[in-house]
Design a protein around this motif. Structure first.
Motif, short mmCIF file in Angstrom:
data_model
loop_
_atom_site.label_atom_id
_atom_site.label_comp_id
_atom_site.label_asym_id
_atom_site.label_seq_id
_atom_site.Cartn_x
_atom_site.Cartn_y
_atom_site.Cartn_z
N ILE A 31 -25.49 2.65 57.18
CA ILE A 31 -25.46 2.24 55.78
C ILE A 31 -26.87 1.85 55.36
O ILE A 31 -27.42 0.88 55.89
N PRO A 32 -27.47 2.56 54.42
CA PRO A 32 -28.81 2.17 53.97
C PRO A 32 -28.75 0.85 53.19
O PRO A 32 -27.71 0.53 52.60
N ASP A 33 -29.86 0.12 53.20
CA ASP A 33 -29.91 -1.10 52.39
C ASP A 33 -29.58 -0.76 50.95
O ASP A 33 -30.04 0.24 50.41
N GLY A 34 -28.77 -1.60 50.35
CA GLY A 34 -28.41 -1.39 48.94
C GLY A 34 -27.21 -0.47 48.77
O GLY A 34 -26.67 -0.35 47.68
N ALA A 35 -26.78 0.17 49.84
CA ALA A 35 -25.64 1.09 49.71
C ALA A 35 -24.40 0.50 50.37
O ALA A 35 -23.45 1.21 50.71
N GLU A 36 -24.40 -0.82 50.53
CA GLU A 36 -23.30 -1.46 51.27
C GLU A 36 -21.94 -1.24 50.61
O GLU A 36 -20.92 -1.17 51.28
N TRP A 37 -21.94 -1.16 49.29
CA TRP A 37 -20.65 -1.00 48.59
C TRP A 37 -20.37 0.47 48.25
O TRP A 37 -19.37 0.76 47.62
N ASP A 38 -21.31 1.33 48.62
CA ASP A 38 -21.13 2.74 48.29
C ASP A 38 -19.88 3.29 48.99
O ASP A 38 -19.67 3.04 50.17
N ARG A 39 -19.08 4.02 48.24
CA ARG A 39 -17.81 4.50 48.81
C ARG A 39 -18.00 5.46 49.97
O ARG A 39 -17.15 5.57 50.84
N PHE A 40 -19.11 6.18 49.98
CA PHE A 40 -19.22 7.25 50.98
C PHE A 40 -20.48 7.17 51.84
O PHE A 40 -20.69 8.02 52.70
N ALA A 41 -21.32 6.16 51.63
CA ALA A 41 -22.58 6.07 52.38
C ALA A 41 -22.30 6.06 53.89
O ALA A 41 -21.35 5.42 54.35
N GLY A 42 -23.14 6.79 54.61
CA GLY A 42 -23.06 6.75 56.07
C GLY A 42 -21.98 7.65 56.66
O GLY A 42 -21.82 7.71 57.88
N LEU A 43 -21.24 8.35 55.83
CA LEU A 43 -20.18 9.21 56.37
C LEU A 43 -20.71 10.63 56.55
O LEU A 43 -21.71 11.02 55.95
N ASP A 44 -20.04 11.38 57.40
CA ASP A 44 -20.52 12.72 57.72
C ASP A 44 -20.10 13.77 56.70
O ASP A 44 -20.79 14.76 56.50
N LEU A 45 -18.97 13.55 56.06
CA LEU A 45 -18.50 14.56 55.10
C LEU A 45 -19.14 14.31 53.74
O LEU A 45 -19.42 13.16 53.38
N PRO A 46 -19.35 15.37 52.96
CA PRO A 46 -19.95 15.19 51.65
C PRO A 46 -19.07 14.32 50.74
O PRO A 46 -17.84 14.41 50.82
N ALA A 47 -19.71 13.53 49.90
CA ALA A 47 -18.99 12.64 48.99
C ALA A 47 -17.96 13.41 48.17
O ALA A 47 -16.84 12.95 47.95
N GLN A 48 -18.36 14.61 47.78
CA GLN A 48 -17.48 15.40 46.93
C GLN A 48 -16.16 15.74 47.65
O GLN A 48 -15.08 15.65 47.07
N THR A 49 -16.27 16.08 48.91
CA THR A 49 -15.07 16.41 49.70
C THR A 49 -14.16 15.19 49.78
O THR A 49 -12.95 15.27 49.58
N LEU A 50 -14.78 14.04 50.07
CA LEU A 50 -13.97 12.84 50.23
C LEU A 50 -13.35 12.42 48.90
O LEU A 50 -12.19 12.01 48.84
N GLN A 51 -14.14 12.52 47.83
CA GLN A 51 -13.61 12.17 46.52
C GLN A 51 -12.44 13.09 46.18
O GLN A 51 -11.39 12.62 45.71
N GLY A 52 -12.59 14.35 46.47
CA GLY A 52 -11.50 15.31 46.23
C GLY A 52 -10.26 14.93 47.02
O GLY A 52 -9.14 14.95 46.51
N PHE A 53 -10.49 14.54 48.27
CA PHE A 53 -9.36 14.12 49.11
C PHE A 53 -8.66 12.90 48.50
O PHE A 53 -7.43 12.86 48.38
#
Ligand code: TPP
Ligand code: MG
Length: 817
Positions: free
Chosen positions: A373-395
């Motif tokens: 998790i990068p600094d400042g991205a602690e609340w980011d829904r997808f930070a640090g995950l391997d799958l693209p944000a778009q894929t996860l959002q779609g899911f």
């Protein structure tokens, strides 16, 4: 881990039988599982370490308890649950719930950042305070679990009557249960009652981390749990090993490893989880290293891999969990015993003291690094995950559970008829009056009677509900004949059972009564069907179910509790059946408007009002305004009626609308005082005849005295507090009903109060205008006897009242100097 030979999940055993979720689905779920663990841990960390602490009070939160449920809740909310399923989440896994709702777009970052702070996400999921669609509040362990059983019964009730909205399918009532919650007795009361009612559509998922708050649970417990549930007709699915462990068991030496795990005491297992890979290796080498194949098995894993293998319990293995959940083919109540590790993935995993454990700054920094998790991205829904944000959002957008929002329903209000029953007789007790009102409602039918559902813990007849039940029948999913009737045995009770029945007969467990009232009383919101639940019990046994009553009120459930008999007025029955503190409970319990009428016409007015009040859903407006606003009358709530078996001569009168209003507000002058009167007798409930007798006597000496009937000390008191607050807030015109009521008395008039209950229920009246009070009531456990003896002994008879009147006059004279 358990000396009992246990079956693995039946689903897991037939792994090949059922196609698992598609790989891509599973990949998304794995990513979300990581994110849920991160967010729930970070939420707690943020609250404890990164927010200003102004008072030095511990903030708290349960990182370990949350971690324990991450996999199970990920599987449920993102895959298994449907919108019509309802869930009670283990209270201290609240952060996991909020994190999941945040990912589903139903909870704000701001609320997560304010976890456990004013207005933020709640420490324990709350129907009324959280914004993210909590189905059942939890907090007092055990109650939420039982709630799912009674919610299922409520669901059956409305569906079998054909009232459920067409577009609302039958749901599963799911409880996520901490294993130590199973120590709470109310769980067993609910199990027993559920069995009697042929319970279905209930899942209890036990987070079997073998730890409670203080300790590691005893090894012998496991077999007990299993047997108990099967005894009650439940299916038990044990989810013990994850896939990796099961694969290892298939290798040379694997069976010895499995046996070792099964034999390992819970405490040792927990300690090794905490110590990690090297410790596992040492222990396994020492214990089973000589068994062929084991050495190679161990060698094939480095320390990290070995620790991962040994913590690959079923409840942390997504595939295993999903298979187990999806394999349930029917509505039979099902208990999942999911083996988990308290704090898995966190530095204090398995440590016996980890219940309130929090990661320190360094540990969190390391955890954050591992989660990338990068600094400042602690609340980011997808930070640090391997799958693209778009894929996860779609899911996430396709998650079945989130397909319907909101999941709370509205139900139309059922009007209360203008000709609400008002039975008349020269002499009646309030309990008798209640029975007659219910019988008349049952006989006359109509929409209101149709939606009333009664319940009682084995005191249906003795609380005068018999007449209602004779006409309306007992609810049961299956029609069952009244055998006594068929056999032509003469009985006053006709107890046929059928889905049309409108009375739910419970065994003697007051916890169950209140949890059932809580479930039935939320039917409008949960199932889209308005019900008007009325529960009866003996007044002293309110204490037996008090936490469950509080729990029902906390969730804003709507019901009427009719408690009778009460006080020492039950006379010869005496002893442990007398209630003393209940008037104070009625006053102090939030969400519950309490009444203690003396006469049946008052009771009728109160019940007519109550059936409407129970259905209100207006907004509570704080601050200035009218009495009804202070009393939160627009918002509505539950109602408590404290009744009595004492036959009392009824007044001959027709209630004017104004008098009805006063009865609802809480009090009226049965005999008006003269202007500036120096004395008033104030009474509540069954002691009315004593108050009236003393009043008649005192008139010789104090001709202007008044006689004040208090029908609701609770509402008079609430109105008074609210009016004072309104004045403090700058509304000088604010005036409470009780202030108006006492207004005609001389400012220093004496008050003599009497109630068959704790005197503090009325003694506060002295504070309203600074008047001196003589407060009579009952403060000590009771004797048996007739009313003359008892009232004399406890000094609540007419003589005692006269003595108190004399003392009041004397005190007034002294005060005047
Ligand atoms: C009625 C009640 N008593 C005590 C508590 C305090 N308490 C909160 S969690 C807990 C232990 C719970 O252990 P378990 O259910 O096994 O959950 P775990 O933390 O292990 O996941 C206790 C005693 C409570 N919340 N409710
Ligand atoms: Mg536990």
């Amino acid at each position: 881990m358990s000396k009992t030979a246990m079956s693995e999940s039946s689903a897991a055993q037939s792994e090949a039988g059922r196609a698992g979720p598609a790989d891509s689905r599973l990949a998304c779920l794995r990513e979300l599982e990581k994110k849920v663990l991160w967010l729930s841990s970070w939420m707690i960390h943020n609250a404890n370490h990164l927010r200003e602490n102004r008072d030095g009070v511990k903030v708290g939160g349960h990182q370990a308890s949350s971690a324990s449920l991450v996999t199970l809740m990920t599987a449920l909310y993102f895959d298994v649950l449907e919108p019509h399923d309802r869930v009670a989440v283990k209270p201290h896994a609240s952060p996991v719930f909020h994190a999941i709702q945040y990912l589903l777009g139903q909870q704000s970052q701001d609320n997560l950042e304010r976890f456990r702070s004013f207005g933020g996400a709640q420490s324990y999921p709350s129907r009324t305070k959280d914004v993210d669609d909590v189905d059942f509040s939890t907090g007092s362990v055990g109650l939420g679990v039982a709630m799912t059983s009674f919610a299922s019964l409520a669901q059956d009730y409305v569906r079998l009557k054909g009232w459920a909205p067409k577009d609302l399918p039958e749901g599963r009532m799911v409880a996520l249960v901490g294993d130590a919650e199973l120590d709470e007795g109310n769980i067993y009361e609910a199990l027993f009652e559920g069995w009697k009612h042929d319970l279905r559509n209930v899942w209890w998922i036990i987070d079997y981390n073998r730890q409670s708050l203080d300790a590691v649970v005893t090894d012998r417990l496991f077999g007990r749990i299993d047997k108990m549930f099967t005894n009650f007709g439940w299916r038990v699915v044990t989810i013990k090993y994850g896939k990796r462990l099961r694969a290892a068991f298939g290798r040379p030496g694997g069976q010895a490893l499995r046996q070792w795990i099964d034999d390992c005491p819970n405490s040792l297992y927990s300690a090794l989880v905490f110590k990690g890979g090297a410790a596992w290796r040492r222990q396994l080498e020492a214990d089973i290293g000589a068994v062929p194949g084991v050495a190679a098995l161990l060698e094939a894993h480095d320390d990290e891999a070995l620790a991962a293998l040994m913590t690959n319990l079923g409840g942390h293995d997504l595939e295993t969990v999903l298979e187990a959940f999806h394999a349930v083919p029917d509505e039979i109540p099902t208990c999942f015993i999911a083996y988990t590790i308290k704090g898995l993935g966190l530095p204090f995993a398995g440590h016996k003291d980890n219940h309130a454990g929090l990661m320190n700054l360094e540990q969190m920094a390391e955890f954050k690094r591992r989660n990338r998790i990068p600094d400042g991205a602690e609340w980011d829904r997808f930070a640090g995950l391997d799958l693209p944000a778009q894929t996860l959002q779609g899911f996430l957008e396709g998650v079945p559970f989130a397909a319907r929002s909101p999941r709370r329903y509205e139900a139309a209000r059922v009007p209360v008829p203008a000709d609400f029953p008002a039975p008349r007789a020269e002499t009646l007790s309030t309990q008798d009056g209640f029975g007659r009102i219910m019988t008349e409602l049952a006989r006359d039918g109509g929409a209101l009677a149709e939606r009333i559902v009664t319940a009682s813990p084995d005191v249906t007849v003795s609380t005068n509900l018999g007449g209602w039940v004779n006409r309306r029948g007992i609810f049961d999913r299956h029609p069952r004949a009244d055998v006594f009737k068929e056999q032509k045995v003469v009985s006053a009770q006709r107890w046929g059972m059928s889905p049309e029945g409108q009375h739910i007969e419970l065994g003697i467990a007051e916890n169950n009564l209140f949890i059932l009232l809580g479930a039935l009383g939320l039917s409008h919101a949960l199932f889209g069907v308005r019900l008007l639940p009325v529960g009866t019990l003996y007044d002293p046994f309110i204490l037996r179910g008090l936490d469950a009553l509080n729990y029902a009120c906390y969730q804003d459930a709507r019901f009427m509790v009719v408690a009778t008999p009460s006080g020492i007025t039950l006379g010869p029955e005496g002893g442990a059946h007398q209630s003393i503190s209940t008037p104070l409970i009625g006053m102090a319990q939030d969400g519950l408007a309490s009444f203690e009428p003396a006469f049946v016409d008052e009771l009728s007015a109160i019940m007519a009002w109550a059936f409407d009040y129970m259905q209100r859903g207006g907004v509570r407006t704080a601050g200035a305004g009218s009495e009804t606003n202070w009393l939160r009358d627009a918002a509505g709530g539950a109602v408590y009626l404290r009744l009595s078996t004492r036959p009392v001569t009824q007044p001959e009168r027709a209630l004017s609308p104004a008098l009805e209003r006063d009865i609802i507000t809480g009090g009226y002058w049965l005999r008006e005082p003269a202007p500036d009167a120096e004395l008033a007798i104030v009474y509540s409930g069954a002691v009315a005849p004593e108050a009236m007798a003393a009043y008649r006597d005192i008139l010789d000496d104090v001709p202007g005295a008044g006689l004040l009937a208090v029908t609701s000390a609770d509402r008079l008191n609430a109105g008074w507090h609210a009016a004072k607050q309104a004045r403090r807030a700058g509304d000088p015109s604010a005036r409470a009903a009780v202030e108006r009521l006492l207004g005609p008395l001389a400012p220093d008039a004496g008050l003599v109060t009497v109630i068959d209950g704790h005197p503090a229920a009325l003694s506060w009246l002295g504070g309203v205008r600074g008047q001196l009070v003589q407060a009579l009531g009952v403060e000590h456990f009771g004797q048996s006897g007739d009313l003359a003896d008892l009232y004399r002994h406890y000094r609540i008879d007419a003589d005692a009242l006269l003595d108190a009147c004399a003392a009041a006059c004397l005190a007034r004279a002294r005060r005047r100097g």
